[in-house]
Design an enzyme around this catalytic site. Structure first.
Site, PDB file in Angstrom:
ATOM      1  N   ARG A  32       9.659  -3.247 -13.028  1.00 54.60           N
ATOM      2  CA  ARG A  32       8.485  -3.480 -12.183  1.00 54.60           C
ATOM      3  C   ARG A  32       7.277  -2.754 -12.749  1.00 54.60           C
ATOM      4  NH1 ARG A  32      10.491  -6.581  -8.393  1.00 54.60           N
ATOM      5  NH2 ARG A  32      12.684  -6.239  -7.884  1.00 54.60           N
ATOM      6  N   ASP A  33       6.124  -3.457 -12.727  1.00 55.42           N
ATOM      7  CA  ASP A  33       4.884  -2.853 -13.208  1.00 55.42           C
ATOM      8  C   ASP A  33       4.527  -1.660 -12.324  1.00 55.42           C
ATOM      9  OD1 ASP A  33       2.344  -4.111 -15.075  1.00 55.42           O
ATOM     10  OD2 ASP A  33       1.881  -2.504 -13.654  1.00 55.42           O
ATOM     11  N   ILE A  34       4.076  -0.589 -12.958  1.00 55.93           N
ATOM     12  CA  ILE A  34       3.758   0.639 -12.240  1.00 55.93           C
ATOM     13  C   ILE A  34       2.514   0.472 -11.351  1.00 55.93           C
ATOM     14  CG2 ILE A  34       2.224   1.738 -13.950  1.00 55.93           C
ATOM     15  CD1 ILE A  34       3.966   4.301 -13.567  1.00 55.93           C
ATOM     16  N   ASN A  91      -0.771 -10.916 -22.507  1.00 55.21           N
ATOM     17  CA  ASN A  91      -2.057 -10.530 -23.081  1.00 55.21           C
ATOM     18  C   ASN A  91      -1.855 -10.135 -24.534  1.00 55.21           C
ATOM     19  OD1 ASN A  91      -3.442 -10.775 -20.566  1.00 55.21           O
ATOM     20  ND2 ASN A  91      -2.613  -8.801 -19.943  1.00 55.21           N
ATOM     21  N   GLU A  99      -3.026  -3.721 -23.214  1.00 53.66           N
ATOM     22  CA  GLU A  99      -3.110  -2.256 -23.190  1.00 53.66           C
ATOM     23  C   GLU A  99      -1.926  -1.608 -23.895  1.00 53.66           C
ATOM     24  OE1 GLU A  99      -3.375  -1.258 -19.067  1.00 53.66           O
ATOM     25  OE2 GLU A  99      -5.267  -2.324 -18.797  1.00 53.66           O
ATOM     26  N   VAL A 100      -0.758  -2.196 -23.746  1.00 51.29           N
ATOM     27  CA  VAL A 100       0.451  -1.604 -24.333  1.00 51.29           C
ATOM     28  C   VAL A 100       0.885  -2.479 -25.522  1.00 51.29           C
ATOM     29  CG1 VAL A 100       2.828  -0.896 -23.932  1.00 51.29           C
ATOM     30  CG2 VAL A 100       1.144  -0.692 -22.084  1.00 51.29           C
ATOM     31  N   HIS A 104       4.999  -8.089 -24.216  1.00 52.33           N
ATOM     32  CA  HIS A 104       5.551  -8.168 -22.862  1.00 52.33           C
ATOM     33  C   HIS A 104       4.972  -9.363 -22.136  1.00 52.33           C
ATOM     34  CE1 HIS A 104       2.000  -5.545 -22.833  1.00 52.33           C
ATOM     35  NE2 HIS A 104       1.718  -6.028 -21.637  1.00 52.33           N
ATOM     36  N   MET A 105       5.768  -9.898 -21.243  1.00 47.80           N
ATOM     37  CA  MET A 105       5.333 -10.987 -20.369  1.00 47.80           C
ATOM     38  C   MET A 105       5.241 -10.442 -18.955  1.00 47.80           C
ATOM     39  SD  MET A 105       4.662 -14.295 -20.779  1.00 47.80           S
ATOM     40  CE  MET A 105       5.743 -15.114 -21.961  1.00 47.80           C
ATOM     41  N   HIS A 106       4.074 -10.670 -18.331  1.00 50.35           N
ATOM     42  CA  HIS A 106       3.916 -10.336 -16.915  1.00 50.35           C
ATOM     43  C   HIS A 106       4.425 -11.517 -16.096  1.00 50.35           C
ATOM     44  CE1 HIS A 106       0.763  -7.058 -17.424  1.00 50.35           C
ATOM     45  NE2 HIS A 106       0.659  -7.663 -18.595  1.00 50.35           N
TER      46      HIS A 106
HETATM   47  P1  AMP Z   1      -1.162  -5.239 -20.689  1.00 51.06           P
HETATM   48  O1  AMP Z   1      -2.558  -4.930 -20.254  1.00 51.06           O
HETATM   49  O2  AMP Z   1      -0.872  -6.708 -20.744  1.00 51.06           O
HETATM   50  O3  AMP Z   1      -0.808  -4.502 -21.970  1.00 51.06           O
HETATM   51  O4  AMP Z   1      -0.217  -4.697 -19.532  1.00 51.06           O
HETATM   52  C1  AMP Z   1       0.351  -3.424 -19.526  1.00 51.06           C
HETATM   53  C2  AMP Z   1       0.951  -3.206 -18.154  1.00 51.06           C
HETATM   54  O5  AMP Z   1       1.851  -2.121 -18.239  1.00 51.06           O
HETATM   55  C3  AMP Z   1      -0.058  -2.868 -17.058  1.00 51.06           C
HETATM   56  O6  AMP Z   1       0.035  -3.855 -16.018  1.00 51.06           O
HETATM   57  C4  AMP Z   1       0.387  -1.481 -16.570  1.00 51.06           C
HETATM   58  O7  AMP Z   1       0.247  -1.305 -15.188  1.00 51.06           O
HETATM   59  C5  AMP Z   1       1.841  -1.459 -17.007  1.00 51.06           C
HETATM   60  N1  AMP Z   1       2.419  -0.142 -17.230  1.00 51.06           N
HETATM   61  C6  AMP Z   1       1.895   0.874 -17.955  1.00 51.06           C
HETATM   62  N2  AMP Z   1       2.733   1.924 -17.953  1.00 51.06           N
HETATM   63  C7  AMP Z   1       3.817   1.560 -17.245  1.00 51.06           C
HETATM   64  C8  AMP Z   1       5.042   2.202 -16.895  1.00 51.06           C
HETATM   65  N3  AMP Z   1       5.314   3.455 -17.279  1.00 51.06           N
HETATM   66  N4  AMP Z   1       5.925   1.524 -16.120  1.00 51.06           N
HETATM   67  C9  AMP Z   1       5.663   0.263 -15.717  1.00 51.06           C
HETATM   68  N5  AMP Z   1       4.536  -0.397 -16.031  1.00 51.06           N
HETATM   69  C10 AMP Z   1       3.619   0.243 -16.768  1.00 51.06           C
END
Ligand code: AMP
Length: 118
Positions: A32-34, A91, A99-100, A104-106
């Site tokens: 689950r997204d944080i 993204n 961001e990460v 990953h797929m949301h």
């Molecule tokens: P993106 O902007 O597509 O790279 O999405 C990165 C997502 O990772 C964001 O929706 C964040 O809220 C989520 N995220 C960052 N750190 C964590 C974590 N430790 N556990 C779960 N989700 C995270």
């Protein structure tokens, strides 16, 4: 660009940082997204070291790619997302707002998710 071994999802995969796990198999981890943007907000990540969608689609092997999408389908069913529909977003890079830097797929749903781009 090279894969950043210290990105937060790499640390989750290594077990260095906990996550709220939804599903795991040989190919993916889903959690689950944080900071959930919708009632249900799940992230599905491949276990391989891929930076983004293009890296994954170009360099992952067939089993990894099939495993990734089969897992998404299973999670969508198990979490009830497929019943009324949901959104899947990947993204990529700076303009895509990634961001990460681990692919990953949301999966967003559990309620109407609105227009695709606001
Ligand atoms: P993106 O902007 O597509 O790279 O999405 C990165 C997502 O990772 C964001 O929706 C964040 O809220 C989520 N995220 C960052 N750190 C964590 C974590 N430790 N556990 C779960 N989700 C995270």
């Amino acid at each position: 660009m090279t894969y950043d071994e210290n990105n937060i999802f790499a640390k989750i995969l290594n077990g260095d940082i906990p996550c709220n796990k939804v599903y795991e198999d040989d190919y993916v981890l889903a959690f689950r997204d944080i900071a959930p943007q919708k009632k249900t907000h799940i992230l599905v990540i491949p276990k391989g070291k891929y930076m983004d969608l293009v890296d994954f689609s170009t360099n992952a092997n067939t089993d990894e790619i099939v495993g990734f999408y089969k897992a998404i389908a299973r999670i969508a069913e198990d979490e009830g997302l497929n019943e009324n529909g949901f959104r899947s977003i990947a993204n990529s890079g700076e303009f895509g707002g990634q961001e990460v830097p681990h692919f990953h797929m949301h999966l967003l749903g559990g309620e109407p998710v609105g227009r695709m781009v606001s």
